[in-house]
Design a protein around this motif. Structure first.
Motif, PDB file in Angstrom:
ATOM      1  N   GLU A 158     -71.609  47.946 101.099  1.00  0.00           N
ATOM      2  CA  GLU A 158     -72.327  48.069 102.365  1.00  0.00           C
ATOM      3  C   GLU A 158     -73.224  46.859 102.623  1.00  0.00           C
ATOM      4  N   GLY A 159     -72.688  45.672 102.499  1.00  0.00           N
ATOM      5  CA  GLY A 159     -73.427  44.450 102.820  1.00  0.00           C
ATOM      6  C   GLY A 159     -74.413  44.061 101.742  1.00  0.00           C
ATOM      7  N   ALA A 160     -75.637  43.755 102.150  1.00  0.00           N
ATOM      8  CA  ALA A 160     -76.659  43.261 101.233  1.00  0.00           C
ATOM      9  C   ALA A 160     -77.273  44.361 100.375  1.00  0.00           C
ATOM     10  N   THR A 161     -76.888  45.596 100.625  1.00  0.00           N
ATOM     11  CA  THR A 161     -77.461  46.702  99.855  1.00  0.00           C
ATOM     12  C   THR A 161     -76.725  46.855  98.535  1.00  0.00           C
ATOM     13  N   ASN A 162     -77.249  47.675  97.698  1.00  0.00           N
ATOM     14  CA  ASN A 162     -76.652  47.993  96.408  1.00  0.00           C
ATOM     15  C   ASN A 162     -75.873  49.306  96.525  1.00  0.00           C
ATOM     16  N   GLU A 163     -75.271  49.541  97.703  1.00  0.00           N
ATOM     17  CA  GLU A 163     -74.566  50.791  97.964  1.00  0.00           C
ATOM     18  C   GLU A 163     -73.118  50.533  98.359  1.00  0.00           C
ATOM     19  N   PHE A 164     -72.300  51.542  98.101  1.00  0.00           N
ATOM     20  CA  PHE A 164     -70.881  51.456  98.396  1.00  0.00           C
ATOM     21  C   PHE A 164     -70.441  52.684  99.185  1.00  0.00           C
ATOM     22  N   ARG A 165     -69.620  52.460 100.212  1.00  0.00           N
ATOM     23  CA  ARG A 165     -68.985  53.559 100.937  1.00  0.00           C
ATOM     24  C   ARG A 165     -67.686  53.857 100.201  1.00  0.00           C
ATOM     25  N   VAL A 166     -67.506  55.132  99.833  1.00  0.00           N
ATOM     26  CA  VAL A 166     -66.336  55.555  99.083  1.00  0.00           C
ATOM     27  C   VAL A 166     -65.611  56.613  99.894  1.00  0.00           C
ATOM     28  N   ARG A 167     -64.298  56.451 100.013  1.00  0.00           N
ATOM     29  CA  ARG A 167     -63.464  57.471 100.667  1.00  0.00           C
ATOM     30  C   ARG A 167     -62.232  57.687  99.780  1.00  0.00           C
ATOM     31  N   ALA A 168     -61.991  58.946  99.437  1.00  0.00           N
ATOM     32  CA  ALA A 168     -60.842  59.304  98.607  1.00  0.00           C
ATOM     33  C   ALA A 168     -59.985  60.306  99.359  1.00  0.00           C
ATOM     34  N   TRP A 169     -58.659  60.152  99.245  1.00  0.00           N
ATOM     35  CA  TRP A 169     -57.718  61.038  99.931  1.00  0.00           C
ATOM     36  C   TRP A 169     -56.532  61.298  99.029  1.00  0.00           C
ATOM     37  N   TRP A 170     -56.101  62.560  99.002  1.00  0.00           N
ATOM     38  CA  TRP A 170     -54.907  62.955  98.278  1.00  0.00           C
ATOM     39  C   TRP A 170     -53.868  63.415  99.272  1.00  0.00           C
ATOM     40  N   ASP A 171     -52.646  62.957  99.093  1.00  0.00           N
ATOM     41  CA  ASP A 171     -51.536  63.305  99.979  1.00  0.00           C
ATOM     42  C   ASP A 171     -51.028  64.692  99.661  1.00  0.00           C
TER      43      ASP A 171
END
Length: 129
Positions: A116-129
């Motif tokens: 997420e840019g300069a932050t120490n954070e991450f956007r996580v998205r998980a999907w199962w078919d």
């Protein structure tokens, strides 16, 4: 509980809110709504989408990592296999908590991790078919 109760609990999260349809997708469902569904017996805690974590495992992850939400679908209408199924989760997590989240989500069919840019954070998205 009627089938419409399930749709009522998820109403603001359904992409296609035509009641009685065979299939409706839901997105960004918070833990509180999943608790309502499980407590009412409208989603099975042991249900999973193919090789995904179970509903219970997703709920544990969402409780440990506030702000994560669930996405999936409901089957209704005249079908005999009526159910609500979680296909995955999405949320923001700090770098130090990322390994814990990935331990649960590592076998997803699609796993997206975006800094997420300069932050120490991450956007996580998980999907199962």
């Amino acid at each position: 509980m009627t089938m419409n109760t399930r749709e009522e609990i998820l109403a603001e999260y359904l992409e296609h809110t035509s009641f009685g349809a065979d299939y409706s997708h839901f997105d960004k469902v918070p833990l509180s709504k999943l608790k309502e569904l499980t407590e009412a017996g409208l989603i099975d805690r042991d249900e999973c989408q193919n090789d995904s974590p179970t509903t219970e495992e997703f709920m544990k992850l969402m409780k440990a990592h506030k702000g994560f939400t669930a996405h999936g679908y409901i089957i209704g209408g005249n079908r005999s296999d009526k159910r609500a199924t979680i296909e995955g989760v999405e949320g923001i997590v700090s770098a130090d908590k990322l390994p814990d989240v990935l331990a649960t989500l590592r076998h997803a069919d699609e796993l997206t991790i975006i800094n997420e840019g300069a932050t120490n954070e991450f956007r996580v998205r998980a999907w199962w078919d």
